[in-house]
Design a protein around this motif. Sequence first.
Motif, mmCIF file in Angstrom:
data_model
loop_
_atom_site.group_PDB
_atom_site.id
_atom_site.type_symbol
_atom_site.label_atom_id
_atom_site.label_comp_id
_atom_site.label_asym_id
_atom_site.label_seq_id
_atom_site.Cartn_x
_atom_site.Cartn_y
_atom_site.Cartn_z
ATOM 1 N N SER A 117 -19.189 8.142 26.972
ATOM 2 C CA SER A 117 -20.093 9.290 27.007
ATOM 3 C C SER A 117 -19.319 10.567 26.787
ATOM 4 C CB SER A 117 -20.840 9.366 28.345
ATOM 5 O OG SER A 117 -19.953 9.708 29.396
ATOM 6 N N TYR A 118 -20.068 11.579 26.372
ATOM 7 C CA TYR A 118 -19.581 12.956 26.263
ATOM 8 C C TYR A 118 -20.382 13.768 27.272
ATOM 9 C CZ TYR A 118 -17.543 11.402 21.830
ATOM 10 O OH TYR A 118 -16.825 10.720 20.875
ATOM 11 N N ASP A 119 -19.680 14.512 28.123
ATOM 12 C CA ASP A 119 -20.348 15.189 29.224
ATOM 13 C C ASP A 119 -19.574 16.458 29.545
ATOM 14 O OD1 ASP A 119 -22.249 15.522 31.193
ATOM 15 O OD2 ASP A 119 -21.419 14.041 32.565
ATOM 16 N N TYR A 120 -20.276 17.548 29.783
ATOM 17 C CA TYR A 120 -19.558 18.747 30.232
ATOM 18 C C TYR A 120 -19.885 19.018 31.695
ATOM 19 C CZ TYR A 120 -23.779 21.692 29.906
ATOM 20 O OH TYR A 120 -25.016 22.232 30.104
ATOM 21 N N MET A 121 -18.968 19.728 32.355
ATOM 22 C CA MET A 121 -19.089 20.023 33.774
ATOM 23 C C MET A 121 -19.020 21.527 34.016
ATOM 24 S SD MET A 121 -18.984 17.083 35.554
ATOM 25 C CE MET A 121 -18.856 15.400 34.934
ATOM 26 N N LEU A 122 -19.757 21.983 35.008
ATOM 27 C CA LEU A 122 -19.532 23.304 35.580
ATOM 28 C C LEU A 122 -18.370 23.154 36.560
ATOM 29 C CD1 LEU A 122 -20.204 26.232 36.350
ATOM 30 C CD2 LEU A 122 -21.987 25.342 37.855
ATOM 31 N N MET A 123 -17.244 23.807 36.272
ATOM 32 C CA MET A 123 -16.038 23.604 37.076
ATOM 33 C C MET A 123 -15.890 24.628 38.203
ATOM 34 S SD MET A 123 -14.911 20.866 35.736
ATOM 35 C CE MET A 123 -13.339 20.676 36.565
ATOM 36 N N HIS A 124 -16.054 25.917 37.868
ATOM 37 C CA HIS A 124 -15.899 26.974 38.869
ATOM 38 C C HIS A 124 -17.110 27.883 38.828
ATOM 39 C CE1 HIS A 124 -11.779 26.183 37.204
ATOM 40 N NE2 HIS A 124 -11.525 26.000 38.471
ATOM 41 N N ARG A 125 -17.486 28.381 39.989
ATOM 42 C CA ARG A 125 -18.559 29.370 40.074
ATOM 43 C C ARG A 125 -18.215 30.363 41.175
ATOM 44 N NH1 ARG A 125 -24.867 28.198 39.733
ATOM 45 N NH2 ARG A 125 -24.277 28.590 37.558
ATOM 46 N N ASP A 212 -19.251 31.554 34.935
ATOM 47 C CA ASP A 212 -18.962 30.137 35.180
ATOM 48 C C ASP A 212 -17.866 29.649 34.231
ATOM 49 O OD1 ASP A 212 -20.944 30.038 37.111
ATOM 50 O OD2 ASP A 212 -22.452 29.204 35.754
ATOM 51 N N THR A 213 -17.156 28.633 34.703
ATOM 52 C CA THR A 213 -16.129 27.982 33.907
ATOM 53 C C THR A 213 -16.538 26.537 33.676
ATOM 54 O OG1 THR A 213 -14.438 29.373 34.936
ATOM 55 C CG2 THR A 213 -13.667 27.441 33.765
ATOM 56 N N PHE A 214 -16.287 26.037 32.466
ATOM 57 C CA PHE A 214 -16.735 24.701 32.080
ATOM 58 C C PHE A 214 -15.559 23.826 31.652
ATOM 59 C CE2 PHE A 214 -20.026 27.812 30.994
ATOM 60 C CZ PHE A 214 -21.072 27.345 31.759
ATOM 61 N N ALA A 215 -15.808 22.517 31.622
ATOM 62 C CA ALA A 215 -14.881 21.544 31.038
ATOM 63 C C ALA A 215 -15.731 20.463 30.397
ATOM 64 C CB ALA A 215 -13.955 20.944 32.087
ATOM 65 N N SER A 216 -15.206 19.860 29.338
ATOM 66 C CA SER A 216 -15.954 18.814 28.649
ATOM 67 C C SER A 216 -15.100 17.562 28.538
ATOM 68 C CB SER A 216 -16.385 19.276 27.253
ATOM 69 O OG SER A 216 -17.319 18.378 26.696
ATOM 70 N N PHE A 217 -15.687 16.422 28.906
ATOM 71 C CA PHE A 217 -14.960 15.160 29.002
ATOM 72 C C PHE A 217 -15.537 14.103 28.068
ATOM 73 C CE2 PHE A 217 -14.420 17.271 33.058
ATOM 74 C CZ PHE A 217 -13.085 17.037 33.378
ATOM 75 N N VAL A 218 -14.665 13.227 27.597
ATOM 76 C CA VAL A 218 -15.061 11.984 26.935
ATOM 77 C C VAL A 218 -14.682 10.853 27.878
ATOM 78 C CG1 VAL A 218 -14.938 10.573 24.853
ATOM 79 C CG2 VAL A 218 -14.490 13.049 24.715
ATOM 80 N N ARG A 219 -15.670 10.010 28.237
ATOM 81 C CA ARG A 219 -15.426 8.902 29.166
ATOM 82 C C ARG A 219 -15.540 7.573 28.416
ATOM 83 N NH1 ARG A 219 -18.921 11.956 32.944
ATOM 84 N NH2 ARG A 219 -18.005 12.068 35.035
ATOM 85 N N PRO A 220 -14.466 7.013 27.910
ATOM 86 C CA PRO A 220 -14.548 5.661 27.333
ATOM 87 C C PRO A 220 -14.061 4.636 28.361
ATOM 88 C CG PRO A 220 -12.592 6.800 26.515
ATOM 89 C CD PRO A 220 -13.167 7.641 27.626
ATOM 90 N N ALA A 221 -14.803 3.564 28.552
ATOM 91 C CA ALA A 221 -14.456 2.588 29.592
ATOM 92 C C ALA A 221 -14.391 1.173 29.026
ATOM 93 C CB ALA A 221 -15.483 2.634 30.726
ATOM 94 N N ASP A 305 -27.780 19.308 42.446
ATOM 95 C CA ASP A 305 -27.722 19.541 43.883
ATOM 96 C C ASP A 305 -26.430 20.266 44.249
ATOM 97 O OD1 ASP A 305 -28.595 18.942 46.731
ATOM 98 O OD2 ASP A 305 -26.672 17.897 46.690
ATOM 99 N N ALA A 306 -25.297 19.810 43.696
ATOM 100 C CA ALA A 306 -24.008 20.454 43.973
ATOM 101 C C ALA A 306 -24.015 21.902 43.499
ATOM 102 C CB ALA A 306 -22.884 19.673 43.303
ATOM 103 N N ILE A 307 -24.596 22.142 42.335
ATOM 104 C CA ILE A 307 -24.627 23.497 41.783
ATOM 105 C C ILE A 307 -25.483 24.406 42.655
ATOM 106 C CG2 ILE A 307 -25.443 24.880 39.834
ATOM 107 C CD1 ILE A 307 -24.660 22.448 38.036
ATOM 108 N N GLN A 308 -26.656 23.934 43.062
ATOM 109 C CA GLN A 308 -27.551 24.775 43.853
ATOM 110 C C GLN A 308 -26.989 25.081 45.236
ATOM 111 O OE1 GLN A 308 -31.987 24.188 43.236
ATOM 112 N NE2 GLN A 308 -31.240 22.210 42.476
ATOM 113 N N ARG A 309 -26.212 24.141 45.800
ATOM 114 C CA ARG A 309 -25.675 24.358 47.147
ATOM 115 C C ARG A 309 -24.236 24.879 47.142
ATOM 116 N NH1 ARG A 309 -25.103 20.221 50.456
ATOM 117 N NH2 ARG A 309 -25.204 18.554 48.925
ATOM 118 N N GLY A 310 -23.621 24.934 45.952
ATOM 119 C CA GLY A 310 -22.265 25.458 45.876
ATOM 120 C C GLY A 310 -21.227 24.555 46.504
ATOM 121 N N VAL A 311 -21.418 23.232 46.373
ATOM 122 C CA VAL A 311 -20.455 22.288 46.924
ATOM 123 C C VAL A 311 -19.753 21.556 45.782
ATOM 124 C CG1 VAL A 311 -21.841 21.976 48.998
ATOM 125 C CG2 VAL A 311 -22.064 20.329 47.129
#
Length: 489
Positions: A117-125, A212-221, A305-311
Amino acid sequence: MEANDSEVNITEANDTEAFQQALEQDGFIVQEGDLAYFDLLRLLEEGVLPSAYGNNPTTKYLIYFVPPAPGYEVEERINQITSTLGVSGNTTPFWNLGPDEAVVFVGRTPPECRYFSYDYMLMHRTIGNERRWIFANVVDTINNLVIKTEGTPDGEPGNPFDQNTVIIITADRGIDQRVRAAAESSGYSDNIINTQVLPSAMLNMGMENDSDTFASFVRPALFNDTQDEENYINNTPATIFRITPNNTTELDPYDYPELRVRGTGQTEFELMDDLEELRVAILERYNESNATELPTSQAVPVGSDAIQRGVNGVGPTNDAAYLWTANQTISSPTPPFFDTSEYYPFIRDPAVTLGNDSDEFIIVYGVNHAATGKATYSNFAVYGADVWNGVRAITDEDFNGSAEEYLPDNPNAKYLYVYKLARNCSEDDQYCYEVPYGQGVHGIELDQPLVITWRAYLENTTRTGPAYSEIVYDRAIKFDTNDSGNMSS
């Protein structure tokens, strides 16, 4: 002999230089980035990061290294990450993005494997005066069941592996359309172009200090061929571009995209009686040892959920369900990044350790979610609970068929599994992993608390993760002749 039209088209489709030129002609500044294995254990070992953040030992995650926006520099602490991983140039794995910019992957998908998969993350807020480590996904992935490639045009069924594709990450419809037009003009068909939406209503886009800061990952398994894996991870046939318009553009931000829905209505609960029979068989086999049944709970929150609660979400994806041997889910804010080493004591208290005594071991057991069709692949991994260093993952390929010796007369044993974790496995222990120690971050010391985490990835029917409400939770029992733990019955 002249090349035929199809050969010419293939050549053009692989011509990233033509793509870059088309973008520049349309008024974009185009900067080239990189891809590399985001080796969390190495970053922990070198003292660059304070934690391995629950690395999945099954998967070598690739991360996009993106150039900073024109006129900006990469901060020195981030440069440590880049240089430690051997990535050259002025790039960063954690990047801001303007509301009118895009990050684009152009290249080939992973060779044949169980999942990618290709997926990006919100890393810092920034929340109040704190810049928190969030590490949470925002939208659905682009995975091997939905991706648009030459082998799966417009996401139709086919072969998604080792295929050309284009993936655009942007918050703006107009930018997406312009990038697509440039790609098509340089030979890429529109039916292989994918868009990962950054929903502006949920995110703080921009280059300011509180953006916000982002990161984008490729997950091959679980690649079919280990040489293919090595080649792809070490020399990924793809290019990363950061694309910035020269002139101010009128914004047309994307809404939050529709999500794929978890759940089919079909559950694993008809196996509950069989699982209880297996539990009793395990306890009877090791009845000379004290048994402590470890708790199981959902490990991490969903990204929203993590984004809304800041965890700290610890890098979840909508394509998986996560369980672990703790009595609660991550639920409290972390200190500002990088100081993240002192949080979530509940996975260390009460401490579960694994000594070197041959009578001390952990039995991990449960429903094989891949065998029931609830997952494309599943695994469990053992971690040091202090720094979340995953040293080995045991996959469904490893434990398939392992419950039948415990339940020889039960036809449903094929849907269950049993696996031992010990410091010393006997020759008779076919399904046993020797947990290493004395190897730094690549092992777990005898007195170091540990935690077991399960992952179940991608239900074929829904093309997303299995629903927690439809799976039977995996389990673990600690056995120790010297342990004061009580045996449940």
